[in-house]
Design an enzyme around this catalytic site. Structure first.
Site, PDB file in Angstrom:
ATOM      1  N   CYS A  85       3.852  -5.837  -6.230  1.00 40.80           N
ATOM      2  CA  CYS A  85       3.995  -4.398  -6.010  1.00 40.80           C
ATOM      3  C   CYS A  85       4.101  -3.742  -7.371  1.00 40.80           C
ATOM      4  O   CYS A  85       5.022  -4.044  -8.140  1.00 40.80           O
ATOM      5  CB  CYS A  85       5.232  -4.107  -5.167  1.00 40.80           C
ATOM      6  N   HIS A 182      -6.383  -5.007  -1.304  1.00 42.59           N
ATOM      7  CA  HIS A 182      -6.514  -3.563  -1.165  1.00 42.59           C
ATOM      8  C   HIS A 182      -7.904  -3.175  -0.683  1.00 42.59           C
ATOM      9  O   HIS A 182      -8.904  -3.758  -1.107  1.00 42.59           O
ATOM     10  CB  HIS A 182      -6.247  -2.875  -2.498  1.00 42.59           C
ATOM     11  N   GLU A 237       0.373   1.880   2.927  1.00 49.06           N
ATOM     12  CA  GLU A 237       0.754   0.580   2.393  1.00 49.06           C
ATOM     13  C   GLU A 237       0.987  -0.438   3.510  1.00 49.06           C
ATOM     14  O   GLU A 237       1.645  -0.137   4.514  1.00 49.06           O
ATOM     15  CB  GLU A 237       2.018   0.725   1.542  1.00 49.06           C
ATOM     16  N   CYS A 246       1.572   3.801  -4.951  1.00 44.60           N
ATOM     17  CA  CYS A 246       1.425   2.342  -4.897  1.00 44.60           C
ATOM     18  C   CYS A 246       0.807   1.895  -6.215  1.00 44.60           C
ATOM     19  O   CYS A 246      -0.322   2.278  -6.531  1.00 44.60           O
ATOM     20  CB  CYS A 246       0.541   1.933  -3.721  1.00 44.60           C
ATOM     21  N   GLY A 249      -2.062  -0.491  -5.732  1.00 47.44           N
ATOM     22  CA  GLY A 249      -3.136   0.289  -5.129  1.00 47.44           C
ATOM     23  C   GLY A 249      -3.832   1.179  -6.138  1.00 47.44           C
ATOM     24  O   GLY A 249      -5.059   1.344  -6.119  1.00 47.44           O
TER      25      GLY A 249
END
Length: 304
Positions: A85, A182, A237, A246, A249
């Site tokens: 993350c 992703h 998410e 994110c 992301g």
């Protein structure tokens, strides 16, 4: 399931990166939440209105190998453990430097592999964190993604996936793994607007996250290219739903935008929670942003 660990007076720290918020639990000197309880505990403590509330729980642990300085683990608000993350690791790095280990840069062990955090520090306070996010992978076996007509060694770049809703019959998207998977969707390539995506995020984001072509689910991002150096991002998410930002992301979105020739190698990304800088170099991708400690607390009761 009943949480059997003693949580009375459990110390925690609430942090956020661009509004993506986390409960940080220090297990560096000993486990606080038993392994078999972490999923349910994380799900309960993240429920807003009933407990502390957060997008996820970060556990700071000793590394499993001497090549790392510290181990990063993160559980989403639905209890699932994520590989990585980006916003979370910036919060984690600030916490570790200020509370545990005065080391800069920091070699971090994650389920997605090594991540290196370089911190800008003033008077022993971490102001920004630049994270080496590794080298992206695009083969479908690494996502994973299973779709008819494609082998596991293939890539999936700006191609269509069938949908089952009243809004869109199909959607063009690209996939990449930067330690976690992703799906990147450019609104201009789908003849939609960011407003349309935002107004229907609960439908589109949820369906794509759980689409049958993604057996382990996927994070979903809608992108608007402003110019070759700037993009806007809207995020759904995996395991958390809509979030204000994110990090992985954002990294993925810039990687795909650059790969498709839409942007350069250095991009400023605008998210609902703020801005992130992403730079693609020969050795991999770097992400830079801030992290905030909001408060320290003691948990007296899980809440529900």
């Amino acid at each position: 399931m009943v949480i059997i660990v003693n949580i009375k007076d459990l110390e925690f720290t609430k942090m956020h990166g661009l509004g993506n918020d986390y409960i940080v639990i220090n297990e560096f000197d000993g486990i606080k939440i038993k392994e078999e309880d972490k999923e349910e505990f994380s799900r309960k403590i993240c429920r807003r209105g009933f407990s502390i509330g957060a997008d996820g729980v970060i556990y700071v642990q000793k590394p499993t190998d001497d090549k790392y300085d510290v181990r990063f683990r993160i559980f989403n608000s639905d209890g699932s453990e994520a590989e990585m993350c980006g916003n979370g690791i910036r919060c984690f790095s600030k916490y570790v430097y200020e509370r545990i280990l005065k080391k800069n840069p920091l070699n971090v062990e994650t389920k997605g592999g090594l991540r290196v955090s370089e911190m800008e520090i003033e008077n022993d306070i971490v102001k920004t964190v630049k994270v080496y996010m590794g080298v992206p992978t695009f083969q479908l076996k690494d996502i994973p993604m299973k779709i008819e007509g494609k082998s596991e060694e293939d890539e999936f770049l700006n191609e269509s996936v069938k949908l089952n809703n009243d809004l869109m019959d199909e959607i063009k998207l690209s996939v990449v793994n930067v330690g976690n998977p992703h799906a990147v969707i450019f609104v201009e390539d789908n003849d939609i607007t960011m407003d349309f995506a935002r107004n229907n995020l609960n439908i589109l984001g949820k369906e794509i996250e759980n689409h049958k072509v993604f057996p382990e689910r996927i994070n979903v991002h809608f992108i608007e290219v402003i110019n070759p150096n700037e993009i806007k991002i809207l995020t759904w998410e995996r395991g958390a739903g809509y979030t204000t930002a994110c990090g992985t992301g954002t990294t993925s979105s810039v990687i795909i935008a650059h790969k498709l020739g839409k942007t350069g190698s250095k991009v400023l990304a605008h998210l609902d929670g703020g801005d992130l800088e992403v730079e693609i170099n020969e050795d991999g991708v770097y992400m830079k942003g801030d992290a905030v400690i909001v408060y320290d607390g003691k948990l007296l009761n899980i809440g529900w």
